[in-house]
Each structure stands twice: as C-alpha cells, then as structure tokens.
Design a protein around this motif. Structure first.
Motif, PDB file in Angstrom:
ATOM      1  N   LYS A 156       0.859  -1.194   0.000  1.00 53.94           N
ATOM      2  CA  LYS A 156       0.000   0.000   0.000  1.00 53.94           C
ATOM      3  C   LYS A 156       0.895   1.243   0.000  1.00 53.94           C
ATOM      4  CE  LYS A 156      -4.241  -1.547   0.186  1.00 53.94           C
ATOM      5  NZ  LYS A 156      -3.878  -2.538  -0.843  1.00 53.94           N
ATOM      6  N   ALA A 157       0.854   1.986  -1.095  1.00 52.68           N
ATOM      7  CA  ALA A 157       1.688   3.187  -1.166  1.00 52.68           C
ATOM      8  C   ALA A 157       0.986   4.335  -0.461  1.00 52.68           C
ATOM      9  CB  ALA A 157       1.937   3.555  -2.624  1.00 52.68           C
ATOM     10  N   ALA A 158       1.769   5.368  -0.108  1.00 51.98           N
ATOM     11  CA  ALA A 158       1.179   6.548   0.514  1.00 51.98           C
ATOM     12  C   ALA A 158       0.305   7.269  -0.512  1.00 51.98           C
ATOM     13  CB  ALA A 158       2.290   7.474   1.008  1.00 51.98           C
ATOM     14  N   PRO A 159      -0.797   7.848  -0.096  1.00 47.42           N
ATOM     15  CA  PRO A 159      -1.698   8.476  -1.077  1.00 47.42           C
ATOM     16  C   PRO A 159      -1.102   9.740  -1.663  1.00 47.42           C
ATOM     17  CG  PRO A 159      -2.446   8.906   1.146  1.00 47.42           C
ATOM     18  CD  PRO A 159      -1.293   7.977   1.276  1.00 47.42           C
ATOM     19  N   ARG A 160      -1.404   9.964  -2.954  1.00 46.94           N
ATOM     20  CA  ARG A 160      -0.909  11.166  -3.614  1.00 46.94           C
ATOM     21  C   ARG A 160      -1.691  12.396  -3.176  1.00 46.94           C
ATOM     22  NH1 ARG A 160       1.781  10.893  -8.726  1.00 46.94           N
ATOM     23  NH2 ARG A 160       0.304  12.360  -9.608  1.00 46.94           N
ATOM     24  N   ILE A 161      -2.981  12.202  -2.872  1.00 45.91           N
ATOM     25  CA  ILE A 161      -3.794  13.329  -2.396  1.00 45.91           C
ATOM     26  C   ILE A 161      -3.915  13.161  -0.897  1.00 45.91           C
ATOM     27  CG2 ILE A 161      -6.011  14.486  -2.585  1.00 45.91           C
ATOM     28  CD1 ILE A 161      -6.283  13.396  -5.324  1.00 45.91           C
ATOM     29  N   THR A 162      -3.280  14.069  -0.152  1.00 45.16           N
ATOM     30  CA  THR A 162      -3.195  13.880   1.296  1.00 45.16           C
ATOM     31  C   THR A 162      -4.416  14.454   1.997  1.00 45.16           C
ATOM     32  OG1 THR A 162      -2.065  15.967   1.488  1.00 45.16           O
ATOM     33  CG2 THR A 162      -0.707  14.027   1.220  1.00 45.16           C
ATOM     34  N   ASP A 163      -4.447  14.233   3.318  1.00 43.01           N
ATOM     35  CA  ASP A 163      -5.558  14.764   4.111  1.00 43.01           C
ATOM     36  C   ASP A 163      -5.589  16.280   4.042  1.00 43.01           C
ATOM     37  OD1 ASP A 163      -4.766  12.307   6.602  1.00 43.01           O
ATOM     38  OD2 ASP A 163      -6.164  12.236   4.913  1.00 43.01           O
ATOM     39  N   ALA A 164      -4.408  16.883   4.042  1.00 43.45           N
ATOM     40  CA  ALA A 164      -4.355  18.345   4.002  1.00 43.45           C
ATOM     41  C   ALA A 164      -4.992  18.863   2.709  1.00 43.45           C
ATOM     42  CB  ALA A 164      -2.912  18.825   4.130  1.00 43.45           C
ATOM     43  N   ASP A 165      -4.812  18.073   1.624  1.00 45.07           N
ATOM     44  CA  ASP A 165      -5.442  18.449   0.353  1.00 45.07           C
ATOM     45  C   ASP A 165      -6.952  18.460   0.500  1.00 45.07           C
ATOM     46  OD1 ASP A 165      -3.063  16.931  -1.855  1.00 45.07           O
ATOM     47  OD2 ASP A 165      -3.690  19.025  -1.717  1.00 45.07           O
ATOM     48  N   LYS A 166      -7.452  17.395   1.137  1.00 45.50           N
ATOM     49  CA  LYS A 166      -8.911  17.246   1.217  1.00 45.50           C
ATOM     50  C   LYS A 166      -9.507  18.322   2.104  1.00 45.50           C
ATOM     51  CE  LYS A 166      -8.545  12.344   0.575  1.00 45.50           C
ATOM     52  NZ  LYS A 166      -8.316  11.160   1.367  1.00 45.50           N
ATOM     53  N   SER A 167      -8.809  18.672   3.192  1.00 44.84           N
ATOM     54  CA  SER A 167      -9.379  19.676   4.083  1.00 44.84           C
ATOM     55  C   SER A 167      -8.962  21.078   3.684  1.00 44.84           C
ATOM     56  CB  SER A 167      -8.923  19.397   5.518  1.00 44.84           C
ATOM     57  OG  SER A 167      -7.523  19.458   5.568  1.00 44.84           O
ATOM     58  N   ASN A 188      -6.165  22.593   4.081  1.00 45.90           N
ATOM     59  CA  ASN A 188      -5.485  23.243   5.193  1.00 45.90           C
ATOM     60  C   ASN A 188      -4.260  23.958   4.646  1.00 45.90           C
ATOM     61  OD1 ASN A 188      -4.211  23.941   7.520  1.00 45.90           O
ATOM     62  ND2 ASN A 188      -3.573  21.868   8.047  1.00 45.90           N
ATOM     63  N   ARG A 189      -4.396  25.273   4.431  1.00 44.53           N
ATOM     64  CA  ARG A 189      -3.320  25.971   3.724  1.00 44.53           C
ATOM     65  C   ARG A 189      -2.097  26.248   4.569  1.00 44.53           C
ATOM     66  NH1 ARG A 189      -6.177  29.581  -0.953  1.00 44.53           N
ATOM     67  NH2 ARG A 189      -7.165  27.776  -1.901  1.00 44.53           N
ATOM     68  N   THR A 190      -2.129  25.954   5.873  1.00 42.77           N
ATOM     69  CA  THR A 190      -0.926  26.158   6.669  1.00 42.77           C
ATOM     70  C   THR A 190      -0.032  24.928   6.645  1.00 42.77           C
ATOM     71  OG1 THR A 190      -2.060  25.360   8.616  1.00 42.77           O
ATOM     72  CG2 THR A 190      -2.061  27.732   8.253  1.00 42.77           C
ATOM     73  N   SER A 191      -0.531  23.828   6.041  1.00 44.76           N
ATOM     74  CA  SER A 191       0.263  22.595   6.089  1.00 44.76           C
ATOM     75  C   SER A 191       1.169  22.503   4.875  1.00 44.76           C
ATOM     76  CB  SER A 191      -0.688  21.402   6.134  1.00 44.76           C
ATOM     77  OG  SER A 191      -0.091  20.298   5.504  1.00 44.76           O
ATOM     78  N   LEU A 192       2.357  21.910   5.098  1.00 47.60           N
ATOM     79  CA  LEU A 192       3.304  21.724   3.989  1.00 47.60           C
ATOM     80  C   LEU A 192       3.004  20.464   3.190  1.00 47.60           C
ATOM     81  CD1 LEU A 192       6.956  22.461   5.035  1.00 47.60           C
ATOM     82  CD2 LEU A 192       5.696  23.407   3.145  1.00 47.60           C
ATOM     83  N   ASN A 193       2.065  19.655   3.680  1.00 49.00           N
ATOM     84  CA  ASN A 193       1.793  18.373   3.017  1.00 49.00           C
ATOM     85  C   ASN A 193       0.752  18.471   1.936  1.00 49.00           C
ATOM     86  OD1 ASN A 193       3.447  16.441   3.832  1.00 49.00           O
ATOM     87  ND2 ASN A 193       2.224  15.804   5.585  1.00 49.00           N
ATOM     88  N   ARG A 194       0.428  19.677   1.563  1.00 49.93           N
ATOM     89  CA  ARG A 194      -0.653  19.888   0.601  1.00 49.93           C
ATOM     90  C   ARG A 194      -0.049  20.008  -0.781  1.00 49.93           C
ATOM     91  NH1 ARG A 194      -4.119  24.249  -1.067  1.00 49.93           N
ATOM     92  NH2 ARG A 194      -2.268  25.545  -0.904  1.00 49.93           N
ATOM     93  N   LYS A 195      -0.796  19.627  -1.819  1.00 54.26           N
ATOM     94  CA  LYS A 195      -0.355  19.856  -3.201  1.00 54.26           C
ATOM     95  C   LYS A 195       1.091  19.387  -3.411  1.00 54.26           C
ATOM     96  CE  LYS A 195      -3.849  22.497  -4.784  1.00 54.26           C
ATOM     97  NZ  LYS A 195      -4.643  22.247  -5.968  1.00 54.26           N
ATOM     98  N   LEU A 196       1.283  18.065  -3.214  1.00 53.93           N
ATOM     99  CA  LEU A 196       2.644  17.555  -3.257  1.00 53.93           C
ATOM    100  C   LEU A 196       3.264  17.606  -4.643  1.00 53.93           C
ATOM    101  CD1 LEU A 196       2.231  14.497  -0.938  1.00 53.93           C
ATOM    102  CD2 LEU A 196       3.471  16.564  -0.439  1.00 53.93           C
ATOM    103  N   ASP A 197       2.432  17.872  -5.693  1.00 57.12           N
ATOM    104  CA  ASP A 197       3.021  17.890  -7.027  1.00 57.12           C
ATOM    105  C   ASP A 197       3.291  19.310  -7.506  1.00 57.12           C
ATOM    106  OD1 ASP A 197      -0.035  17.529  -9.015  1.00 57.12           O
ATOM    107  OD2 ASP A 197       0.386  18.576  -7.141  1.00 57.12           O
ATOM    108  N   ARG A 198       3.071  20.317  -6.639  1.00 56.32           N
ATOM    109  CA  ARG A 198       3.281  21.700  -7.065  1.00 56.32           C
ATOM    110  C   ARG A 198       4.297  22.378  -6.148  1.00 56.32           C
ATOM    111  NH1 ARG A 198      -1.270  23.795  -9.301  1.00 56.32           N
ATOM    112  NH2 ARG A 198       0.136  25.444 -10.000  1.00 56.32           N
TER     113      ARG A 198
END
Lengths: 242, 201
Positions: A96-107, A109-119
């Motif tokens: 099971k690989a780590a998801p490409r769209i993280t929880d921060a993406d779904k919520s 949460n613009r203060t998190s660094l885990n958002r938009k991992l491809d940008r």
C-alpha cells in the motif's frame, strides 16, 4: 563614505519555495503518447527469456491435455512462469503506497506543507505595513552594512526561526516591487519603498519547531491571487515558474 | 751463508707455528662446538661462498629487471585496446529466429490514428516549449529590472548582488517520485553488490 540620504527605503523579501515531492499527473496528449510509445516498443522488441519460457510451458500444457496421459513424472512440482507472475501480482497488490492526495489536500489546510505535493508551495506571512495588515512574502527592512541577500535571509529567519535549511539561488534579486508612500507621509527623503525579491528552495522537510507566527500560509502560484494585492501580484508572478 | 740459513730457518718456523695454530682453531666436536663455530665464522676473514652469492644475485636481479622493462615497453608501444560499450553489443542468443514476436499487422485505421497522434503531439510539445521560453524570458527581464533599480540606489549593493555565488553549484536534489514516501516504512535488510564490469586501458 558619507551616505547620501536615500529617498527610497529598501526591503529584502524572500520567496521560499517547497519543491514538489511527487510527479504531476499526465495531460491527455501525454497519456496517449505514452501508450503509443509503449505499443511501438512492444512491436519492435523480441521475446525475453521469461516470455519464451511461458510460451514453451503453454505448449507443454496444451500437448498434455490433448494426449490423455501424463508423460511428466508425477510428484515432481514444477514452478510455471504463470505461477511466478501470479505471485508477483499478489505481492504488488499487498503493498500500500502513501496516497498522492493527502488529508491536508482534502481539508484545504493551507498552513500545512503536506498539501499539493506535485506543485511548488511558497510562504506568505501577514505583515503590518503602515496601518494595514497585508499578506506578503516575508520581508524586513535593509540595514546598512549587510547585503540585500542577507536581508532576505534575515527575513526568512525572523518568520521561521534559525534552523531553516534553505538554498538561496544566488546573490542577485529576482524581482522588484516599487511603491510610493501615500501623500500624507511622503517627503523628499521618504518617497517610497523598493522591495527586492530573492528566491530560495526549502531543504529541510520538517518545520515542526520552526513556526513562530500563526498567520502564515503555504500557497501555490494559482492561489497567490487570493491573498496578494494586484500590483504586487503582477511583479511576483513575473519570476515564478510553474 | 749462515745468515741465509738462519733466515730460512726463521721462515720455516712461522709456517710450523701457523699450522699448529690452525690445528688448534679447527672446531672440535665437543660440548662447546656451537660457540666455537660462531667464533670461527666471525673472527676469520672469509674468502669463500657468501661473497660470490651476492655478485650472482645482483646480476640476476638486474637481468630480471631489464627483461620486465622490455616487456613493459613492448606493451606500451601497442595502441591501447578500446573499451567495449556493453550496450551496443547484442548477445548472440537474441538473434534466434524463435525470438521474433508474432503480432497481427497494422490496420490502415491504426496507422492513420498514429500519424494524427504524432502530429498532435508535435503541436503540444511546441506550445509547451514556447510557454517555457516565455516564462524564462519574463524571469530574466524581471531580474534585469531589479538590478537596474538596485544600481540606481547603491553601487555597493549592486556589486554585491552581481557577484558569483560559489556555494550554489554543484547543486544536487532528489527528483519527485510517483507517490510520496511512506512515513515509518521499514525497508528490508540487504546488501547491494555492484557487478558491473570495469575495463581499464
């Protein structure tokens, strides 16, 4: 040398970029082309050892079915190529690989660094300029005796602490935003300000102990428009690649 | 005649004395045989086997060295062998006829679709390339404008800004992968052994 009175105040600002961690999804044309290239490569190729083994075993199985008896010694287990393939497929499905769209993406949460991992994500902080609270790239005023690059590094350290590993891309500024002060406070010696932008890549991946202020954001280039003023945004967009 | 006789007698005497002394010095086979042998070796001036050995050794070694040097010179004279590129050499087993893939032929519709896709790809890549070039152009212009304004402000800061940054290159970075790294992933134990063939000229 006696410093001539400056009519423009100088600021150094740092555009800190968190580089992408995963690849961007392919466009439609890219997907079609990738499929075509794969097909052409398959057509031009020869059989590999594994494929030859598979063909031979299929041939053997067919012949064994047509002839009514086993000519192979029973009890001797032979691993078929097909079994190997099934085993590999099972092993792959178990991972099971780590998801490409993280929880921060779904919520969102613009203060998190885990958002938009491809940008690319860049840091925005809320600062008080004059009597306004504005969202800006972190900036501090230049002090005599330091270069503009060190001003920008100081700006980064002010907002994120000293233990930030960032690679500043060169000594030269990437852009400039010049503005005149409102007529009320404008004088001969104090006409306005020049903000010089520097670019840096964020190297350290974990900033848990770094954030000092609460009002910071990590945004992509498209989302900058939600926070920055139009003139400022125009100047910043000129030196951002995305 | 008397003087000569006495001289001859005197000459005889030391010979007899020498012979008796020699007899005494010969190692006696007794309990103290070893110590006397050592004394024998050290005290008497040796004009026998060992020194000859040294000469022959030196000569032999010299001859060996010369032969080695000649061989090295011969090898160096021939041109260095080219290092084969492994990728360009197809192993013989892949040119067997049973290896050729059997696939259905390309239908004209499929060929048509491929050609059209190639043309669309060409256009797509051209647009992408132009956009990249425009973005780079805009970045360069922004930087030039910033440097111009800086120069107007202060020559010293400008000179500091256009100085080369020595610590910037070589710049290394791991590229993006398809999925982000799994937090807390424990990779399996193992050792990676590099078996690439290394050729020297």
């Amino acid at each position: 040398t006696a410093a001539a009175p400056r009519s423009w105040r100088l600021f150094g600002a740092m555009c800190l970029l968190r580089l992408p961690r995963i690849t961007q999804p392919l466009e439609k044309e890219e997907e079609e082309m990738a499929a075509l290239m794969g097909q052409i490569e398959l057509e031009k190729s020869h059989y590999s050892d594994h494929e030859i083994r598979k063909l031979e075993e299929e041939e053997l199985l067919r012949r064994r079915k047509e002839s009514a008896y086993d000519d192979e010694v029973p009890g001797k287990t032979v691993i078929m190529a097909q079994d190997l393939e099934d085993k590999w497929e099972q092993k792959f499905l178990r991972f099971k690989a780590a998801p490409r769209i993280t929880d921060a993406d779904k919520s969102n949460n613009r203060t998190s660094l885990n958002r938009k991992l491809d940008r690319n994500l860049m840091l925005l902080v809320k600062q008080k300029i004059g009597n306004q609270e504005l969202w800006l790239l972190p900036q501090v005023e230049w002090q005599p005796g330091e270069t503009l690059r060190s001003t920008a590094e100081r700006a980064m350290a002010t907002f994120l602490g000293d233990h930030i590993e960032a690679k500043v891309l060169g000594n030269a500024p990437y852009g400039i935003y010049k503005y005149k002060f409102p007529r009320a406070i404008r004088t001969e010696d104090n006409m306005g300000a020049k903000v010089f932008f520097f670019k840096a890549f964020l190297q350290s991946s974990d900033l848990s102990q770094a954030e000092l202020k609460e009002d910071h954001l990590w945004v992509t280039k498209d989302e900058l428009g939600d926070y920055l003023k139009p003139e400022y945004l125009k100047k910043v967009n000129r030196f951002l690649l995305d | 005649s008397m003087a000569s006789q006495s001289a001859s007698l005197h000459a005889l005497c030391p010979i007899s004395f020498l012979s008796s002394w020699l007899r005494q010095a010969v190692p006696s086979r007794g309990s103290h045989w070893q110590s006397s042998v050592l004394v024998f070796r050290a005290s008497l001036p040796m004009r026998a086997q060992p020194k000859k050995k040294k000469k022959v050794d030196v000569k032999r070694e010299q001859a060996q060295k010369d032969r080695m040097k000649k061989k090295i010179k011969k090898l160096e004279k021939t041109a260095p062998e080219l290092i084969p590129i492994e990728d360009f050499i197809t192993p013989m087993k892949y040119s067997d006829s049973n290896r050729v893939r059997s696939l259905p032929d390309l239908s004209p519709e499929e060929a048509e679709r491929r050609v059209l896709l190639m043309k669309k790809w060409c256009l797509f890549k051209q647009k992408q390339d132009n956009a990249e070039k425009k973005a780079i152009q805009s970045m360069v212009e922004a930087q030039q404008e910033a440097l111009k304004e800086l120069r107007l402000e202060s020559e010293e800061l400008y000179q500091a800004a256009i100085r080369r940054d020595e610590g910037l290159f070589p710049f290394e970075r791991e590229g993006p992968s398809y999925t982000p790294p799994l937090p807390g992933y424990d990779p399996p134990e193992g050792k990676c052994v590099d078996i690439t063939k290394v050729y020297t000229q």
